[in-house]
Design a protein around this motif. Structure first.
Motif, PDB file in Angstrom:
ATOM      1  N   PHE A  31     -33.766  -2.851  12.705  1.00  0.00           N
ATOM      2  CA  PHE A  31     -33.005  -1.598  12.721  1.00  0.00           C
ATOM      3  C   PHE A  31     -33.734  -0.442  13.383  1.00  0.00           C
ATOM      4  CE2 PHE A  31     -29.007  -0.671  10.281  1.00  0.00           C
ATOM      5  CZ  PHE A  31     -28.522  -1.958  10.323  1.00  0.00           C
ATOM      6  N   ARG A  32     -34.716  -0.722  14.232  1.00  0.00           N
ATOM      7  CA  ARG A  32     -35.436   0.393  14.844  1.00  0.00           C
ATOM      8  C   ARG A  32     -34.581   1.170  15.847  1.00  0.00           C
ATOM      9  NH1 ARG A  32     -37.592  -4.265  16.923  1.00  0.00           N
ATOM     10  NH2 ARG A  32     -37.448  -4.529  19.198  1.00  0.00           N
ATOM     11  N   TRP A  33     -33.434   0.610  16.261  1.00  0.00           N
ATOM     12  CA  TRP A  33     -32.479   1.313  17.124  1.00  0.00           C
ATOM     13  C   TRP A  33     -31.744   2.416  16.368  1.00  0.00           C
ATOM     14  CZ3 TRP A  33     -27.613   1.284  15.129  1.00  0.00           C
ATOM     15  CH2 TRP A  33     -27.377   0.322  14.129  1.00  0.00           C
ATOM     16  N   PHE A  34     -31.815   2.382  15.051  1.00  0.00           N
ATOM     17  CA  PHE A  34     -30.945   3.170  14.178  1.00  0.00           C
ATOM     18  C   PHE A  34     -31.040   4.672  14.435  1.00  0.00           C
ATOM     19  CE2 PHE A  34     -29.981   4.879   9.820  1.00  0.00           C
ATOM     20  CZ  PHE A  34     -28.674   4.422   9.744  1.00  0.00           C
ATOM     21  N   GLY A  35     -32.244   5.148  14.766  1.00  0.00           N
ATOM     22  CA  GLY A  35     -32.446   6.582  14.926  1.00  0.00           C
ATOM     23  C   GLY A  35     -32.292   7.101  16.341  1.00  0.00           C
ATOM     24  N   LEU A  36     -31.801   6.277  17.261  1.00  0.00           N
ATOM     25  CA  LEU A  36     -31.692   6.716  18.650  1.00  0.00           C
ATOM     26  C   LEU A  36     -30.611   7.771  18.848  1.00  0.00           C
ATOM     27  CD1 LEU A  36     -32.079   3.277  20.495  1.00  0.00           C
ATOM     28  CD2 LEU A  36     -33.804   5.078  20.228  1.00  0.00           C
ATOM     29  N   GLY A  37     -29.611   7.779  17.976  1.00  0.00           N
ATOM     30  CA  GLY A  37     -28.543   8.780  18.090  1.00  0.00           C
ATOM     31  C   GLY A  37     -27.335   8.249  18.835  1.00  0.00           C
ATOM     32  N   TRP A  38     -26.171   8.834  18.522  1.00  0.00           N
ATOM     33  CA  TRP A  38     -24.911   8.334  19.066  1.00  0.00           C
ATOM     34  C   TRP A  38     -24.870   8.400  20.590  1.00  0.00           C
ATOM     35  CZ3 TRP A  38     -21.027  10.684  21.944  1.00  0.00           C
ATOM     36  CH2 TRP A  38     -19.878   9.903  22.137  1.00  0.00           C
ATOM     37  N   LYS A  39     -25.385   9.461  21.188  1.00  0.00           N
ATOM     38  CA  LYS A  39     -25.288   9.601  22.645  1.00  0.00           C
ATOM     39  C   LYS A  39     -26.046   8.495  23.362  1.00  0.00           C
ATOM     40  CE  LYS A  39     -24.421  14.586  22.832  1.00  0.00           C
ATOM     41  NZ  LYS A  39     -24.868  15.898  23.331  1.00  0.00           N
ATOM     42  N   VAL A  40     -27.149   8.049  22.784  1.00  0.00           N
ATOM     43  CA  VAL A  40     -27.894   6.933  23.354  1.00  0.00           C
ATOM     44  C   VAL A  40     -27.210   5.616  23.016  1.00  0.00           C
ATOM     45  CG1 VAL A  40     -30.106   5.695  23.327  1.00  0.00           C
ATOM     46  CG2 VAL A  40     -30.076   8.193  23.277  1.00  0.00           C
ATOM     47  N   ASN A  41     -26.882   5.422  21.746  1.00  0.00           N
ATOM     48  CA  ASN A  41     -26.289   4.157  21.302  1.00  0.00           C
ATOM     49  C   ASN A  41     -24.974   3.848  22.003  1.00  0.00           C
ATOM     50  OD1 ASN A  41     -28.401   3.825  19.549  1.00  0.00           O
ATOM     51  ND2 ASN A  41     -27.287   4.467  17.730  1.00  0.00           N
TER      52      ASN A  41
END
Length: 320
Positions: free
Chosen positions: A233-243
């Motif tokens: 889950f390290r992607w979790f904090g990238l934010g909606w604009k990145v995700n």
């Protein structure tokens, strides 16, 4: 009290395991099971991505009480909105009225498999047109529609529940919240942000359900849980604009390569501390959410988590 949900993560388990988890979640006392609808996992280490709608049909037949919901389906690229309406109506019947259609604007990760990913402004326009198609079809209307992005020469749903399937819409800013207030029966937001709740109320959502989602990693060994959360889950904090715009698991792996284990543990409670997990859930309660779905990070941890939830976590949450 706030309804407690369980997240069936299609990115971290296969279809048969997920059906089994749904049955166990119902037996444990969860009131809601939400299903992610992905074509790819976020990271290669998650390793799964079965078709959510086939899974939902199986879960509807394997359970009898737990409510079901997509969190979320994008009705603009992989699926034409008229087909999404048909799928939702069928699920409403298969589940005996337990299904809510959760919609959102989607991510490049899943939608680029059918073509180029549109600009955010175009995606917003497409989502509004999709809602203008899905809503009347679920209400039993015969629809003819001509928009800038979608055409429906004529459509009618022959099999649908007597009570129309409710629509919940993922929204985080003024424009998407306005869409939710106008077209949806409920709001979805993955951040415990009371400002979004206030916007939804002002846009016509006062008194309607608000669905949130919180990630935790329960287990007896905090260090091991931190490792699992970082791997999965390290992607979790990238934010909606990145995700929303990265195209594949390898892109998420690169974008999150500098995220440390402690960074993940700062936002996802890890280990055996019951009160730490309750506190993460309570942030959504305090923000005004009516339904909160828990994500237990890591496929191999699910059976142990569901036993713990039945015996300790859910009884403690009911005290809130």
């Amino acid at each position: 009290m706030v309804a407690v949900g369980y997240t069936l993560m299609c990115e971290q388990a296969g279809p048969k395991q997920l059906v089994d988890y749904a049955v166990r979640a119902e037996d444990a006392g969860f009131g809601l099971a939400v299903v992610s609808d992905h074509y790819y996992p976020w990271l290669e280490s998650q390793g799964h991505s079965p078709y959510a709608w086939s899974l939902l049909g199986a879960v509807a037949q394997a359970t009898s009480r737990i409510d079901l919901m997509t969190m979320v389906t994008c009705p603009t690229r992989r699926y034409h909105p008229a087909v999404v309406a048909q799928k939702a109506a069928t699920m409403g019947l298969l589940s005996d009225g337990r299904f809510t259609l959760g919609l959102g604007s989607g991510e490049n990760l899943n939608e680029h498999v059918v073509g180029a990913w549109p600009h955010v402004q175009e995606r917003h326009e497409m989502l509004e047109e999709a809602l203008q198609i899905i809503r009347p079809l679920l209400d039993g209307e015969t629809l003819t529609y001509s928009g800038d992005h979608f055409e429906v020469p004529e459509a009618y749903l022959w099999d649908r529940p007597e009570r129309p399937v409710p629509i919940a819409l993922a929204a985080s800013g003024p424009s998407s919240v306005d869409l939710a207030g106008e077209y949806a029966d409920a709001l979805i937001n993955t951040e415990p942000d009371p400002h979004v709740i206030d916007l939804f109320d002002s846009a016509g959502g006062a008194g309607k359900p608000r669905y949130g989602q919180v990630a935790i990693c329960y287990g007896p060994d905090e260090e091991q849980c931190r490792k699992i959360a970082h791997e999965q889950f390290r992607w979790f904090g990238l934010g909606w604009k990145v995700n929303a715009d990265l195209p594949g698991p390898e892109s998420f792996d690169s974008a999150s390569s500098f995220v440390r284990e402690e960074d993940v543990a700062d936002s996802i409670p890890c280990g055996p501390d019951l009160e730490a997990h309750v506190a993460a859930f309570k942030r959504f309660v305090d923000a005004g959410f009516t339904h909160v779905a828990v994500v237990q990070v890591g496929d191999e941890t699910q059976p142990r988590f569901l036993d713990w939830a039945r015996d300790e976590f859910l009884p403690r949450l009911r005290q809130l």
